[in-house]
Design an enzyme around this catalytic site. Structure first.
Site, PDB file in Angstrom:
ATOM      1  N   LYS A 141      41.177  48.113  32.693  1.00 17.92           N
ATOM      2  CA  LYS A 141      41.943  48.939  31.759  1.00 17.92           C
ATOM      3  C   LYS A 141      43.308  48.335  31.487  1.00 17.92           C
ATOM      4  O   LYS A 141      43.907  48.568  30.449  1.00 17.92           O
ATOM      5  CB  LYS A 141      42.213  50.309  32.393  1.00 17.92           C
ATOM      6  CG  LYS A 141      41.073  51.246  32.443  1.00 17.92           C
ATOM      7  CD  LYS A 141      41.590  52.519  33.141  1.00 17.92           C
ATOM      8  CE  LYS A 141      40.481  53.270  33.819  1.00 17.92           C
ATOM      9  NZ  LYS A 141      40.982  54.109  34.911  1.00 17.92           N
ATOM     10  N   LYS A 192      49.337  44.461  42.040  1.00 17.06           N
ATOM     11  CA  LYS A 192      50.076  45.343  41.136  1.00 17.06           C
ATOM     12  C   LYS A 192      51.578  45.162  41.307  1.00 17.06           C
ATOM     13  O   LYS A 192      52.333  45.189  40.339  1.00 17.06           O
ATOM     14  CB  LYS A 192      49.701  46.811  41.386  1.00 17.06           C
ATOM     15  CG  LYS A 192      48.306  47.167  40.879  1.00 17.06           C
ATOM     16  CD  LYS A 192      48.094  48.670  40.943  1.00 17.06           C
ATOM     17  CE  LYS A 192      46.682  49.052  40.552  1.00 17.06           C
ATOM     18  NZ  LYS A 192      46.404  50.469  40.740  1.00 17.06           N
ATOM     19  N   LYS A 226      37.725  40.319  36.122  1.00 17.17           N
ATOM     20  CA  LYS A 226      37.160  41.668  36.048  1.00 17.17           C
ATOM     21  C   LYS A 226      37.550  42.375  34.740  1.00 17.17           C
ATOM     22  O   LYS A 226      38.680  42.227  34.283  1.00 17.17           O
ATOM     23  CB  LYS A 226      37.707  42.478  37.232  1.00 17.17           C
ATOM     24  CG  LYS A 226      36.903  43.704  37.576  1.00 17.17           C
ATOM     25  CD  LYS A 226      37.555  44.494  38.703  1.00 17.17           C
ATOM     26  CE  LYS A 226      38.533  45.523  38.178  1.00 17.17           C
ATOM     27  NZ  LYS A 226      38.837  46.626  39.068  1.00 17.17           N
TER      28      LYS A 226
HETATM   29  P1  AMP Z   1      39.888  51.913  37.794  1.00 17.64           P
HETATM   30  O1  AMP Z   1      39.598  51.575  36.382  1.00 17.64           O
HETATM   31  O2  AMP Z   1      40.489  50.752  38.530  1.00 17.64           O
HETATM   32  O3  AMP Z   1      40.609  53.202  37.988  1.00 17.64           O
HETATM   33  O4  AMP Z   1      38.471  52.085  38.510  1.00 17.64           O
HETATM   34  C1  AMP Z   1      37.692  53.258  38.483  1.00 17.64           C
HETATM   35  C2  AMP Z   1      36.307  53.000  39.067  1.00 17.64           C
HETATM   36  O5  AMP Z   1      35.600  52.089  38.230  1.00 17.64           O
HETATM   37  C3  AMP Z   1      36.305  52.358  40.473  1.00 17.64           C
HETATM   38  O6  AMP Z   1      35.217  52.869  41.224  1.00 17.64           O
HETATM   39  C4  AMP Z   1      36.121  50.912  40.187  1.00 17.64           C
HETATM   40  O7  AMP Z   1      35.530  50.225  41.258  1.00 17.64           O
HETATM   41  C5  AMP Z   1      35.222  50.935  38.957  1.00 17.64           C
HETATM   42  N1  AMP Z   1      35.475  49.775  38.110  1.00 17.64           N
HETATM   43  C6  AMP Z   1      36.632  49.483  37.451  1.00 17.64           C
HETATM   44  N2  AMP Z   1      36.505  48.336  36.756  1.00 17.64           N
HETATM   45  C7  AMP Z   1      35.240  47.893  36.985  1.00 17.64           C
HETATM   46  C8  AMP Z   1      34.508  46.756  36.540  1.00 17.64           C
HETATM   47  N3  AMP Z   1      35.034  45.841  35.740  1.00 17.64           N
HETATM   48  N4  AMP Z   1      33.230  46.635  36.966  1.00 17.64           N
HETATM   49  C9  AMP Z   1      32.674  47.554  37.773  1.00 17.64           C
HETATM   50  N5  AMP Z   1      33.312  48.637  38.225  1.00 17.64           N
HETATM   51  C10 AMP Z   1      34.581  48.819  37.847  1.00 17.64           C
END
Ligand code: AMP
Ligand code: TRP
Length: 340
Positions: free
Chosen positions: A204, A113, A201
């Site tokens: 968002k 980041k 991956k």
């Molecule tokens: P974030 O979007 O980074 O705030 O992630 C929120 C939750 O969603 C966390 O537990 C991440 O590990 C999970 N997560 C985010 N992106 C993915 C993805 N592409 N595949 C699986 N889990 C995800």
């Protein structure tokens, strides 16, 4: 016997996508039947990068609504907003003062980041994992259900609890100050990949919106995005071929949202081309997201129910976290006050 406890959270930054659902929220929905469950919207984490105040407010509410729309049950789980429980910030400060700086500088997500931010890296971004450790440790969580990408942050929370608090400040072995949590990473869905590149991956923060399916995407959008999704030259879909990350990812998504095993899905699509697979995937996505969207819209239109649920969740969270904070403050030598 007391139930084991889980705690987790998602940042209210932009619209949640199917990676968040399949990798995180859907697991909580299953786990809440078996565990004492606490889930929060981690809004304090969301301001570690530049943010828009109006958007933070509405994203916080919509993320909480999505937890419920995806099946979190306020009778089984405490659902709350992180900043509504001041103990998170307070414990974070206490942990900051015992955590070595060089542990923070090697955090992969910080490095990634920070690289994107250029000159504009806040101290909060470096501190992000300590705040996450505070979230977890405050509730004596046994297990933390997260995606693969959060493993390093979990290790840090364990190290802070064990090496920096318990081993330094606990008076005896039986009375440890903090519970040392374990990650709970489900194999399935742990890493949903981008629709545009099966080696990246789904995220968002990807500037290309076509790389992800939002939980609130309408049927038209879903159709368009799946149509555009990257494919390869092979006929038939398969799991596990390292040369075909897109096939693996889309098949995995299909298997999860249609609630069919990998074996069955692999068989079904082994000699079906992309042209036939994509419409089926589209239909399955639309069908699985429709009930979530319906519930979400109802909750957002009348937010009084939502606010009531969040208030109850906050009260539970405050009551539980109060005890942990007290233990830590006592152990660290703070002079007691009436509302300690
Ligand atoms: P974030 O979007 O980074 O705030 O992630 C929120 C939750 O969603 C966390 O537990 C991440 O590990 C999970 N997560 C985010 N992106 C993915 C993805 N592409 N595949 C699986 N889990 C995800
Ligand atoms: N860092 C987590 C993520 O990006 C979000 C998070 C903050 C979290 N605090 C947490 C996850 C506590 C689990 C437990 O996904």
């Amino acid at each position: 016997m007391n139930k084991k406890r889980i705690l987790s959270g998602v940042q209210p930054t932009g619209d949640l996508h199917i990676g968040n659902w399949l990798g995180a929220i859907r697991n909580w929905v299953e786990l809440q039947h078996e565990y004492d469950t606490y889930v929060c919207v981690v809004d304090l984490h969301a301001i570690t990068v530049p943010h828009d105040p109006e958007k933070l407010r509405s994203d916080t509410l919509s993320t909480a609504a999505l937890y419920l729309a995806c099946g979190m049950d306020p009778k089984k789980s405490s659902i709350f907003v992180q900043s509504h429980v001041p103990a998170h910030s307070e414990l974070c400060w206490l942990l900051n003062c015992v955590t070595p700086l060089n542990w923070m500088e090697r955090m992969i997500q910080f490095r990634e980041k920070a690289l994107k931010q250029g000159d504009n890296v806040s101290l909060g971004l470096l501190d992000y994992p300590v705040l996450m450790a505070a979230d977890i440790l405050l509730y004596d969580a046994d297990l933390v259900p997260v995606g693969e990408d959060q493993k390093q942050h979990l290790e840090l929370a364990r190290d802070i609890a064990q090496q920096r608090i318990n081993s330094r400040f606990s008076k005896d072995k039986e009375n440890q100050i903090l519970k040392v949590p374990r990650p709970l990473i489900m194999k399935e869905g742990a890493k949903i990949m981008s629709l545009c590149d099966g080696t990246n991956k789904m995220s968002k923060s990807d500037p290309n919106e076509n790389s992800r399916i939002g939980l609130l995407d309408n049927p038209e959008k879903i159709k368009k995005k799946i149509k555009k999704a990257k494919t390869d030259q092979h006929f038939g879909l398969e799991f596990g071929n390292p040369d075909r990350p897109e096939a693996d990812n889309l098949l995995e998504i299909y298997s999860m949202i249609s609630n069919q095993s990998r074996e069955i899905v692999a068989k079904e699509f082994s000699d079906i081309g992309w042209g036939k697979f994509k419409p089926q995937l589209t239909e399955a996505l639309i069908a699985s997201l429709q009930p979530i969207q319906q519930k979400y819209n109802a909750l957002i239109q009348d937010s009084s129910e939502l606010n009531k649920i969040l208030k109850e969740g906050t009260e539970n969270a405050k009551e539980l976290s109060r005890h942990t904070l007290k233990r830590v403050k006592q152990a660290l030598g703070f002079l007691e006050s009436t509302d300690f």
